[in-house]
Enzyme design. Structure first.
Site, PDB file in Angstrom:
ATOM      1  N   ASN A  27       4.449  19.935 -58.599  1.00  0.00           N
ATOM      2  CA  ASN A  27       3.876  18.844 -58.080  1.00  0.00           C
ATOM      3  C   ASN A  27       4.461  18.536 -57.042  1.00  0.00           C
ATOM      4  OD1 ASN A  27       4.003  15.776 -58.388  1.00  0.00           O
ATOM      5  ND2 ASN A  27       2.589  16.150 -59.890  1.00  0.00           N
ATOM      6  N   SER A  50      -1.331  18.015 -59.838  1.00  0.00           N
ATOM      7  CA  SER A  50      -1.310  16.590 -59.427  1.00  0.00           C
ATOM      8  C   SER A  50      -1.377  15.606 -60.577  1.00  0.00           C
ATOM      9  CB  SER A  50      -2.358  16.098 -58.293  1.00  0.00           C
ATOM     10  OG  SER A  50      -2.375  14.904 -57.885  1.00  0.00           O
ATOM     11  N   GLU A  51      -0.761  14.563 -60.476  1.00  0.00           N
ATOM     12  CA  GLU A  51      -0.578  13.787 -61.856  1.00  0.00           C
ATOM     13  C   GLU A  51      -1.815  12.941 -62.183  1.00  0.00           C
ATOM     14  OE1 GLU A  51       2.544  11.338 -59.194  1.00  0.00           O
ATOM     15  OE2 GLU A  51       1.598  13.403 -59.188  1.00  0.00           O
ATOM     16  N   ASN A  52      -2.830  12.906 -61.400  1.00  0.00           N
ATOM     17  CA  ASN A  52      -3.999  12.362 -61.532  1.00  0.00           C
ATOM     18  C   ASN A  52      -5.091  13.022 -62.267  1.00  0.00           C
ATOM     19  OD1 ASN A  52      -4.153  13.673 -59.062  1.00  0.00           O
ATOM     20  ND2 ASN A  52      -6.194  12.761 -58.696  1.00  0.00           N
TER      21      ASN A  52
END
Length: 215
Positions: A27, A50-52
């Site tokens: 990440n 990616s955290e989205n």
């Protein structure tokens, strides 16, 4: 007059990219860390998260080829590699909290000598008063690297004995990449792995708010 030239953000990103191992799920945080994507070795399979809700990100798209549905958590346009996927935000954080991310690269305002990190709040009126996903990444990723300038804009050291700013995660940082040096956070202390050409160890120490160990 300094006898050295600090590394650029691109040069720091190259150092980080070289240290990412084959097969890692990685990440890249908002800010400087997003640059790492452009320098990953083509002969290695590295999976960017990616955290989205994206896994399998590629480099930035060429100008004019941006897809409004493909962005990272920093709202920058991305590409998706063959086999890449996107999914619900909650599933993305399940990956992070479940320990499935091998490495995250975060930006920081300060890092303490014991590996504590502060990267979410400077106390300015315009700052968002919430820690966000960095808190989850700091404790959920198996390893944490930090990319940042060695000193702040007013010349204060950003590597310190103890944090002055609100904490994001405790004892979580494994390695620090700055525009002056690459430093490992170890049980013995802060070990300098490399530094910019022409910079002496004493000069580096003078720009650091915690004791360094020369390798």
């Amino acid at each position: 007059m300094n006898n050295y030239t600090p590394w650029s953000v691109d040069e720091i990103a190259k150092w980080v990219a070289q240290d990412i191992e084959e097969g890692m799920y990685v990440n890249l945080g908002i800010g400087q860390p997003t640059k790492v994507a452009g320098f990953l070795p083509e002969d290695k399979d590295i999976f960017l998260h990616s955290e989205n809700g994206v896994l399998g990100m590629g480099p930035e798209p060429a100008e004019g080829e941006e897809d409004g549905d493909l962005t990272n958590a920093g709202k920058q346009y991305i590409t998706l590699l063959k086999g890449g996927s996107y999914f619900h935000h909650g599933d993305s954080f399940t990956m992070i909290r479940g320990g499935h991310i091998d490495l995250c690269v975060l930006g920081a305002f300060e890092v303490a000598e014991n590996g504590d990190i502060a990267n979410w709040f400077l106390g300015r009126p315009q700052d968002i008063p919430a820690v966000g996903g960095a808190m989850d990444l700091a404790v959920g990723a198996k390893e944490v690297y930090v990319m940042m300038d060695h000193v702040s804009k007013n010349g204060a050291p950003k590597i310190v004995e103890t944090l002055n700013l609100p904490i994001t995660g405790e004892r979580c940082v494994d390695r620090i990449y700055t525009d002056l040096a690459v430093i490992d956070v170890t049980d013995q202390g802060l070990v300098v792995r490399k530094r910019v050409a022409g910079l002496t160890f004493d000069e580096l120490q003078a720009n650091t708010g915690a004791k360094l160990i020369q390798q």
